[in-house]
Design an enzyme around this catalytic site. Structure first.
Site, PDB file in Angstrom:
ATOM      1  N   ASP A 197      -6.307  -7.597  10.278  1.00 11.95           N
ATOM      2  CA  ASP A 197      -6.244  -7.717   8.819  1.00 11.95           C
ATOM      3  C   ASP A 197      -5.739  -9.107   8.434  1.00 11.95           C
ATOM      4  O   ASP A 197      -4.953  -9.264   7.501  1.00 11.95           O
ATOM      5  CB  ASP A 197      -5.311  -6.622   8.259  1.00 11.95           C
ATOM      6  CG  ASP A 197      -5.523  -6.402   6.766  1.00 11.95           C
ATOM      7  OD1 ASP A 197      -6.452  -7.019   6.200  1.00 11.95           O
ATOM      8  OD2 ASP A 197      -4.761  -5.634   6.167  1.00 11.95           O
ATOM      9  N   GLU A 201       0.816  -1.200   0.000  1.00 14.04           N
ATOM     10  CA  GLU A 201       0.000   0.000   0.000  1.00 14.04           C
ATOM     11  C   GLU A 201       0.856   1.259   0.000  1.00 14.04           C
ATOM     12  O   GLU A 201       0.535   2.253  -0.619  1.00 14.04           O
ATOM     13  CB  GLU A 201      -0.884   0.000   1.244  1.00 14.04           C
ATOM     14  CG  GLU A 201      -1.372   1.392   1.561  1.00 14.04           C
ATOM     15  CD  GLU A 201      -2.669   1.427   2.271  1.00 14.04           C
ATOM     16  OE1 GLU A 201      -2.978   0.449   2.939  1.00 14.04           O
ATOM     17  OE2 GLU A 201      -3.359   2.446   2.150  1.00 14.04           O
ATOM     18  N   VAL A 227       7.935  -3.262  -2.665  1.00 14.84           N
ATOM     19  CA  VAL A 227       8.706  -4.113  -1.766  1.00 14.84           C
ATOM     20  C   VAL A 227       9.820  -4.746  -2.595  1.00 14.84           C
ATOM     21  O   VAL A 227       9.566  -5.273  -3.671  1.00 14.84           O
ATOM     22  CB  VAL A 227       7.819  -5.208  -1.137  1.00 14.84           C
ATOM     23  CG1 VAL A 227       8.625  -6.045  -0.147  1.00 14.84           C
ATOM     24  CG2 VAL A 227       6.600  -4.596  -0.446  1.00 14.84           C
TER      25      VAL A 227
HETATM   26  N1  LIG Z   1       8.960  -9.920   4.151  1.00 13.56           N
HETATM   27  C1  LIG Z   1       8.597 -10.182   2.908  1.00 13.56           C
HETATM   28  N2  LIG Z   1       9.143 -11.207   2.254  1.00 13.56           N
HETATM   29  C2  LIG Z   1       8.788 -11.488   0.979  1.00 13.56           C
HETATM   30  N3  LIG Z   1       7.865 -10.800   0.296  1.00 13.56           N
HETATM   31  C3  LIG Z   1       7.271  -9.756   0.895  1.00 13.56           C
HETATM   32  C4  LIG Z   1       7.601  -9.408   2.233  1.00 13.56           C
HETATM   33  N4  LIG Z   1       6.857  -8.348   2.571  1.00 13.56           N
HETATM   34  C5  LIG Z   1       6.087  -8.063   1.516  1.00 13.56           C
HETATM   35  N5  LIG Z   1       6.326  -8.910   0.498  1.00 13.56           N
HETATM   36  C6  LIG Z   1       5.686  -8.928  -0.817  1.00 13.56           C
HETATM   37  O1  LIG Z   1       5.173  -7.651  -1.086  1.00 13.56           O
HETATM   38  C7  LIG Z   1       3.754  -7.688  -1.183  1.00 13.56           C
HETATM   39  C8  LIG Z   1       3.138  -6.454  -0.539  1.00 13.56           C
HETATM   40  O2  LIG Z   1       3.601  -6.308   0.783  1.00 13.56           O
HETATM   41  P1  LIG Z   1       2.677  -5.983   2.017  1.00 13.56           P
HETATM   42  O3  LIG Z   1       1.596  -6.972   2.127  1.00 13.56           O
HETATM   43  O4  LIG Z   1       3.496  -5.870   3.200  1.00 13.56           O
HETATM   44  O5  LIG Z   1       2.095  -4.615   1.615  1.00 13.56           O
HETATM   45  P2  LIG Z   1       0.997  -3.766   2.320  1.00 13.56           P
HETATM   46  O6  LIG Z   1       1.242  -2.364   2.061  1.00 13.56           O
HETATM   47  O7  LIG Z   1       0.932  -4.157   3.739  1.00 13.56           O
HETATM   48  O8  LIG Z   1      -0.265  -4.246   1.563  1.00 13.56           O
HETATM   49  P3  LIG Z   1      -1.754  -4.406   2.089  1.00 13.56           P
HETATM   50  O9  LIG Z   1      -1.961  -3.368   3.090  1.00 13.56           O
HETATM   51  O10 LIG Z   1      -2.528  -4.264   0.876  1.00 13.56           O
HETATM   52  O11 LIG Z   1      -1.873  -5.793   2.654  1.00 13.56           O
HETATM   53  C9  LIG Z   1       3.353  -8.967  -0.497  1.00 13.56           C
HETATM   54  O12 LIG Z   1       2.168  -9.488  -1.038  1.00 13.56           O
HETATM   55  C10 LIG Z   1       4.523  -9.883  -0.807  1.00 13.56           C
HETATM   56  O13 LIG Z   1       4.370 -10.431  -2.092  1.00 13.56           O
END
Ligand SMILES: Nc1ncnc2c1ncn2[C@@H]1O[C@H](COP(=O)(O)OP(=O)(O)OP(=O)(O)O)[C@@H](O)[C@H]1O
Length: 946
Positions: free
Chosen positions: A796, A677, A681
């Site tokens: 979540d 979001e 990454v």
């Molecule tokens: N520690 C990690 N190791 C490997 N892949 C990761 C990691 N953190 C995030 N990702 C990858 O990046 C994507 C997005 O990361 P993340 O879920 O943390 O985002 P977010 O901003 O929290 O999204 P949302 O709020 O929509 O769930 C994940 O679906 C995964 O594919």
């Protein structure tokens, strides 16, 4: 108009055809009647008109009391009383073709099928102990003697509370129902055991009162009541009638605990010193040593067919239900004893678990302050027994907890003497085992950390309490990009090199890695922590020679001695209370354990792992948690750091936090692996120095960047400050925060296979047998249970937010919406709006903004559904508003095709409308950690939870 007129939908033994004819006379949709089932005695049928057709639903009766459910395969809600069931389906269709509208008038249902009624003459007379009126009523042919009052109590309940034996006998002579349950879950014997005399109790028991009838709300059996109220006569009568000595309440309390709590010292002393008679069965009759499930099945089936043939030859009706044996299972999901029995031609397997009672015998100074360990055996929520023989004898006497009483023991065939090497484990070369392994007998769920009492609380429900909290704006839920498959496959091998190697030599341990988390970390003489695999190896060594059981050491006497204060706490309170009472420091957080970076000694590969590994290999990053009193303090520290406003005058605790601030030059970014979001990454590397060896190492990491620092910084830092507190194998580890000229970054442990949701979607063909799902489910439940212990609600939990470190390790991520609960609070109320992942939310969350561990359990149920539905979106195309309506009206997601019935039952229990009736993560962890092929947990989920 009679009081019962609104209940006049009961048509007795009306046939199906007659019901069809009656209902097809042009009534409106939803017109209905209830009739007796002609095929299953004790069951009923709901016949319902819809669009000119009549639909018939079987109403199944559960147990001997008035608990019913519609057997519609999709939704099984067990309700107390036909009246409640009809009301439930009048309010909404709840899975039927339509909701019930107009009843076809005839009679009221029989009293013994109802949940409650109104006070009648007999209730009044028994309530006043008026034997004359009772006598007259019964003599003049009064028929309503099983009717229930507002509290669901029959005249016999009231007699057990208020009357002397004369009325009791009058009622029993009139053949009243002896084991009906009132609205509080009690049967007449429960009440009688509070204050009545030995003869009163004896009379009731002689009339078939159930000595181990279990209160569905709290798990009390009559012995608990007798102990709690200090009724020694009742205690003696119950034990005389073979009531178990060590039954457990839903929160794991034994009768002597209740006696102690209520100051009934005489009864407490009696129970602690009671000597169980020797069991009158022995294992030559039924114990087979190590057998697989298939071997056990074929032995039982062969025995049954021989028995059938001889019964038929002797012209007896053939009935082989209740043929049984006990075996030792080497199942990778957990070795241990298993009871295998035949029931209506099917074999069913029940794991026999072990637990330890730490005995401190105050009365015996010769023992000093040392505690004696004794292992006890039990099945599910059933009573503890000091030996297999006692347990088997018990189930030969009572079926409660099993589908059928053990009736025909099947003895083992004599086996040739085994060579001594038969005791050596089959596929694990000794050299691969970690050096310091304590080989004492140990099974899953037993060598748990003392702080957790969950093994005694498999049926315990948490009750949400009030919350205090600050508000933050909420984040949206969105989908994530697909990961590249080959990329995923390459990195898993690398990162888990050592573990994989170990597993290759011991294939049956592969599933066990997770379970070791349940065990206390074993330490060697030098105080070094053994790797978690040590516990798995202990399991492995727990293999008996064929035909000789690994007997848990019998207590020196069969007395159950008093426990220390700490042990009482362990055995009697919920884990939540224990954590609070014992571990919370003044600021409401758990005292720290160190966060460590563990650098693998293998060349070039660095692995970040958590506690539990050899200290020599750990490069300690910091002891952080104790130095940070609140999440917002940490957030504010990070904020200052990121703004460059950190000065040497900052508080001394900042020096600890400082270590979480990683210099940007120590980070190397590679390709993008996902879109979050806040920003992209990346996969990347952290350059760090091993503080023990002084050698510089590169650690593979995930780097989450913040795209628009201006608007999202606070939330980004909040997520980081929440994650920093958490350290658990099943939770993605945050390593630190970094800032370069362009971005603020979160540096995390890399989960090589990315999001579980996308892994499932991308690999759906390969994982159709769903073999990993149970393991992942157990790991998610384990991680969530850890969050419970840390007073965190995640808010979540969804398949998209589970990351896979390997095919055998799922980890919870995405703490952007999580909130920690303040001391004494079990829930958190949100008053702000924002975009919520409504489809994953419990009704109290989307309706009232209330979040608790129980609302996380709801989301866990949806996450399970996503897994078995192979990544389908929950509720499909339906709009959010309609999803809310649907859930509020009692409808639930349907069973995914691949989902086994027992797992769907668990999902449904997570979606119980009432938060307090949802299972705990402790329960879910245990459910998924054990092999689900066993019957026990399903039975429990079906009969108690729903
Ligand atoms: N520690 C990690 N190791 C490997 N892949 C990761 C990691 N953190 C995030 N990702 C990858 O990046 C994507 C997005 O990361 P993340 O879920 O943390 O985002 P977010 O901003 O929290 O999204 P949302 O709020 O929509 O769930 C994940 O679906 C995964 O594919």
């Amino acid at each position: 108009m009679s009081r019962d007129d609104h209940l006049n939908w009961f048509h007795g033994s009306l046939t199906r055809d007659a019901a069809d004819d009656l209902l097809k006379q042009g009534y409106e949709d939803g017109t209905f009647l209830v009739r007796e089932s002609s095929t299953a005695a004790g069951d009923f049928v709901l016949s319902l008109l819809y669009q000119g057709e009549v639909c018939h639903y079987q109403i199944r009766r559960h147990g001997e009391d008035a608990f019913f459910s519609i057997d519609d395969k999709v939704q099984t809600k067990i309700l107390h009383g036909l009246d409640t069931l009809v009301e439930y389906y009048q309010e909404a269709a709840n899975g039927l073709v339509t909701h019930l509208t107009v009843p076809l008038i005839r009679d009221a249902p029989p009293h013994n099928t109802r949940s409650h009624g109104v006070t009648n003459l007999l209730h009044r007379a028994t309530g006043k102990n008026d034997s004359k009126v009772v006598f007259e009523l019964l003599k003049c042919g009064y028929r309503n003697f099983d009717a229930k009052n507002q509290d669901g109590q029959t005249a016999l309940h009231l007699a057990a509370l208020h009357c002397d034996e004369e009325i009791l006998k009058l009622l029993l002579d009139a053949r009243v129902q002896v084991n009906s349950m009132d609205s509080f879950g009690y049967q007449p014997l429960h009440y009688a055991c509070r204050h009545k005399s030995a003869t009163f109790i004896r009379t009731l028991i002689a009339a078939q009162a159930n000595v181990q009838g279990r209160n569905i709300e709290n798990g009390h059996v009559p012995l608990h009541e007798a102990a709690k109220y200090g009724n020694l006569e009742a205690v003696q009568e119950l034990l005389e009638a073979h009531a178990p000595l060590l039954p457990r309440t839903n929160s794991g309390e034994f009768p002597f605990d209740l006696a102690k709590e209520s100051g009934q010292t005489q009864v407490e002393g009696f129970l602690l010193n009671y000597k169980l008679p020797l069991a009158n069965t022995n294992k030559e009759q039924w114990y087979h040593g190590t057998l697989t499930r298939d071997e056990a099945t074929s032995i039982l089936k062969k025995h049954a067919s021989d028995q059938q043939a001889s019964q038929l030859a002797a012209s007896h009706t053939s009935d082989t239900s209740g043929c049984f044996l006990v075996r030792y299972s080497e199942s990778p999901a957990g070795a241990g004893y298993v009871l295998t029995l035949l029931c209506e031609g099917m074999t069913k397997n029940f794991r026999i678990s072990q637990a330890e009672l730490f005995q401190y015998i105050k009365a015996r100074p010769d023992l000093g302050r040392s505690s004696l360990q004794s292992k006890f055996l039990y099945i599910d929520d059933g009573p503890y027994w000091p030996s297999l023989e006692h347990l088997v004898e018990h189930f030969m006497r009572f079926s409660y907890g099993l589908p059928v009483r053990l009736r025909y023991p099947v003895p083992p065939q004599p086996k040739p003497e085994l060579p001594s090497f038969a005791t050596i484990p089959r596929s694990i070369p000794k050299r691969t085992l970690p050096a310091a392994i304590d080989c004492h007998v140990s099974t899953i769920g037993i060598t748990k950390k003392k702080e957790s009492s969950s093994m005694f609380n498999t049926l315990r429900l948490t009750s949400p309490k009030k919350a205090l909290f600050d508000m933050n704006s909420l984040r949206k839920c969105k989908t994530k990009p697909k990961r590249n498959k080959s990329e995923s496959e390459v990195s898993v091998g690398k990162a888990h090199h050592n573990t994989e190697e170990f597993h290759a030599t011991a294939p049956m341990l592969q599933n066990l890695r997770f379970f070791t988390e349940f065990s206390s970390v074993q330490t060697d003489s030098g105080g070094n922590a053994n790797p978690p695999l040590g516990a798995a190896a202990i399991e492995f060594y727990n293999v008996p020679k064929n035909n000789s059981a690994v007997e848990p050491p019998l207590p020196s006497t069969l007395n159950i001695s008093t426990k220390t204060e700490a042990e009482n706490e362990y055995f009697t309170k919920s884990d939540l209370l224990i954590t609070r009472d014992r571990d919370l420091n003044s600021n409401g957080y758990l005292p720290t354990t160190d966060v460590r970076f563990v650098v693998d000694s293998g060349e070039g590969s660095q692995i970040i792992k958590e506690i539990g590994y050899d200290r020599k290999q750990t490069a300690r990053l910091d002891s952080f948690i104790s130095s940070c009193s609140t999440e917002s303090e940490m957030a504010s520290y990070l904020h200052r750091q990121c703004n460059g406003s950190f000065t040497s005058e900052n508080s001394s605790t900042d020096t600890n936090k400082e270590r979480f601030f990683i210099q940007a030059e120590n980070i190397e970014r590679e390709g993008v692996i996902g879109e979050g979001e806040f920003g992209s990454v990346y996969k990347g590397w952290l350059l760090t120095r091993n503080s023990t060896t002084g050698v510089d190492v590169r650690v593979e990491v995930a780097i989450k960047t913040l795209r628009d620092e201006h608007s999202n910084k606070k939330e980004f830092l909040r997520e980081a400050s929440a994650m920093i507190r958490l350290q658990h194998q099943c939770i993605v580890q945050l390593i630190g925060i970094a800032k370069d000229p362009e971005n603020l970054m979160m540096v995390q442990e890399l989960a090589s296979l990315g999001s579980m949701l996308h892994f499932i979607i991308n690999n759906s063909e390969q994982i159709r047998d769903c073999s990993e799902f149970k393991l992942w489910a157990s790991q998610i439940a384990e991680g969530m249970n850890y969050l419970v212990s840390q007073h965190f609600v995640h808010r979540d939990l969804a398949a998209r937010n589970i990351l896979l470190a390997s095919r055998r390790q799922a980890k919870i991520s995405d703490f952007g919406m999580s909130r920690s609960l303040s001391t004494g609070s079990d829930q958190y109320t949100f008053t702000q709006g924002g975009k919520w992942p409504l489809r994953w939310y419990a009704p109290e969350s989307f309706n009232n903004g209330i979040f608790s561990h129980a609302s996380d359990v709801w989301s866990f149920g949806i996450t399970l559904w996503e897994m078995w539905a192979l990544g389908k979106p929950p509720y499909g195309e339906i709009s959010n508003v309609d999803v809310i309506k649907l859930v509020d009206s009692g409808q639930r997601l349907p069973k995914p095709d691949l989902c086994p019935v027992n797992i769907y039952a668990i999902m449904n229990s997570c979606w119980n409308y009432s938060p307090k009736n949802r299972p705990t993560f402790a329960y879910l962890k245990e459910f998924f950690a054990r092999t689900l092929d066993y019957q026990n947990l399903l039975e429990m989920a079906e009969t108690v939870r729903i």
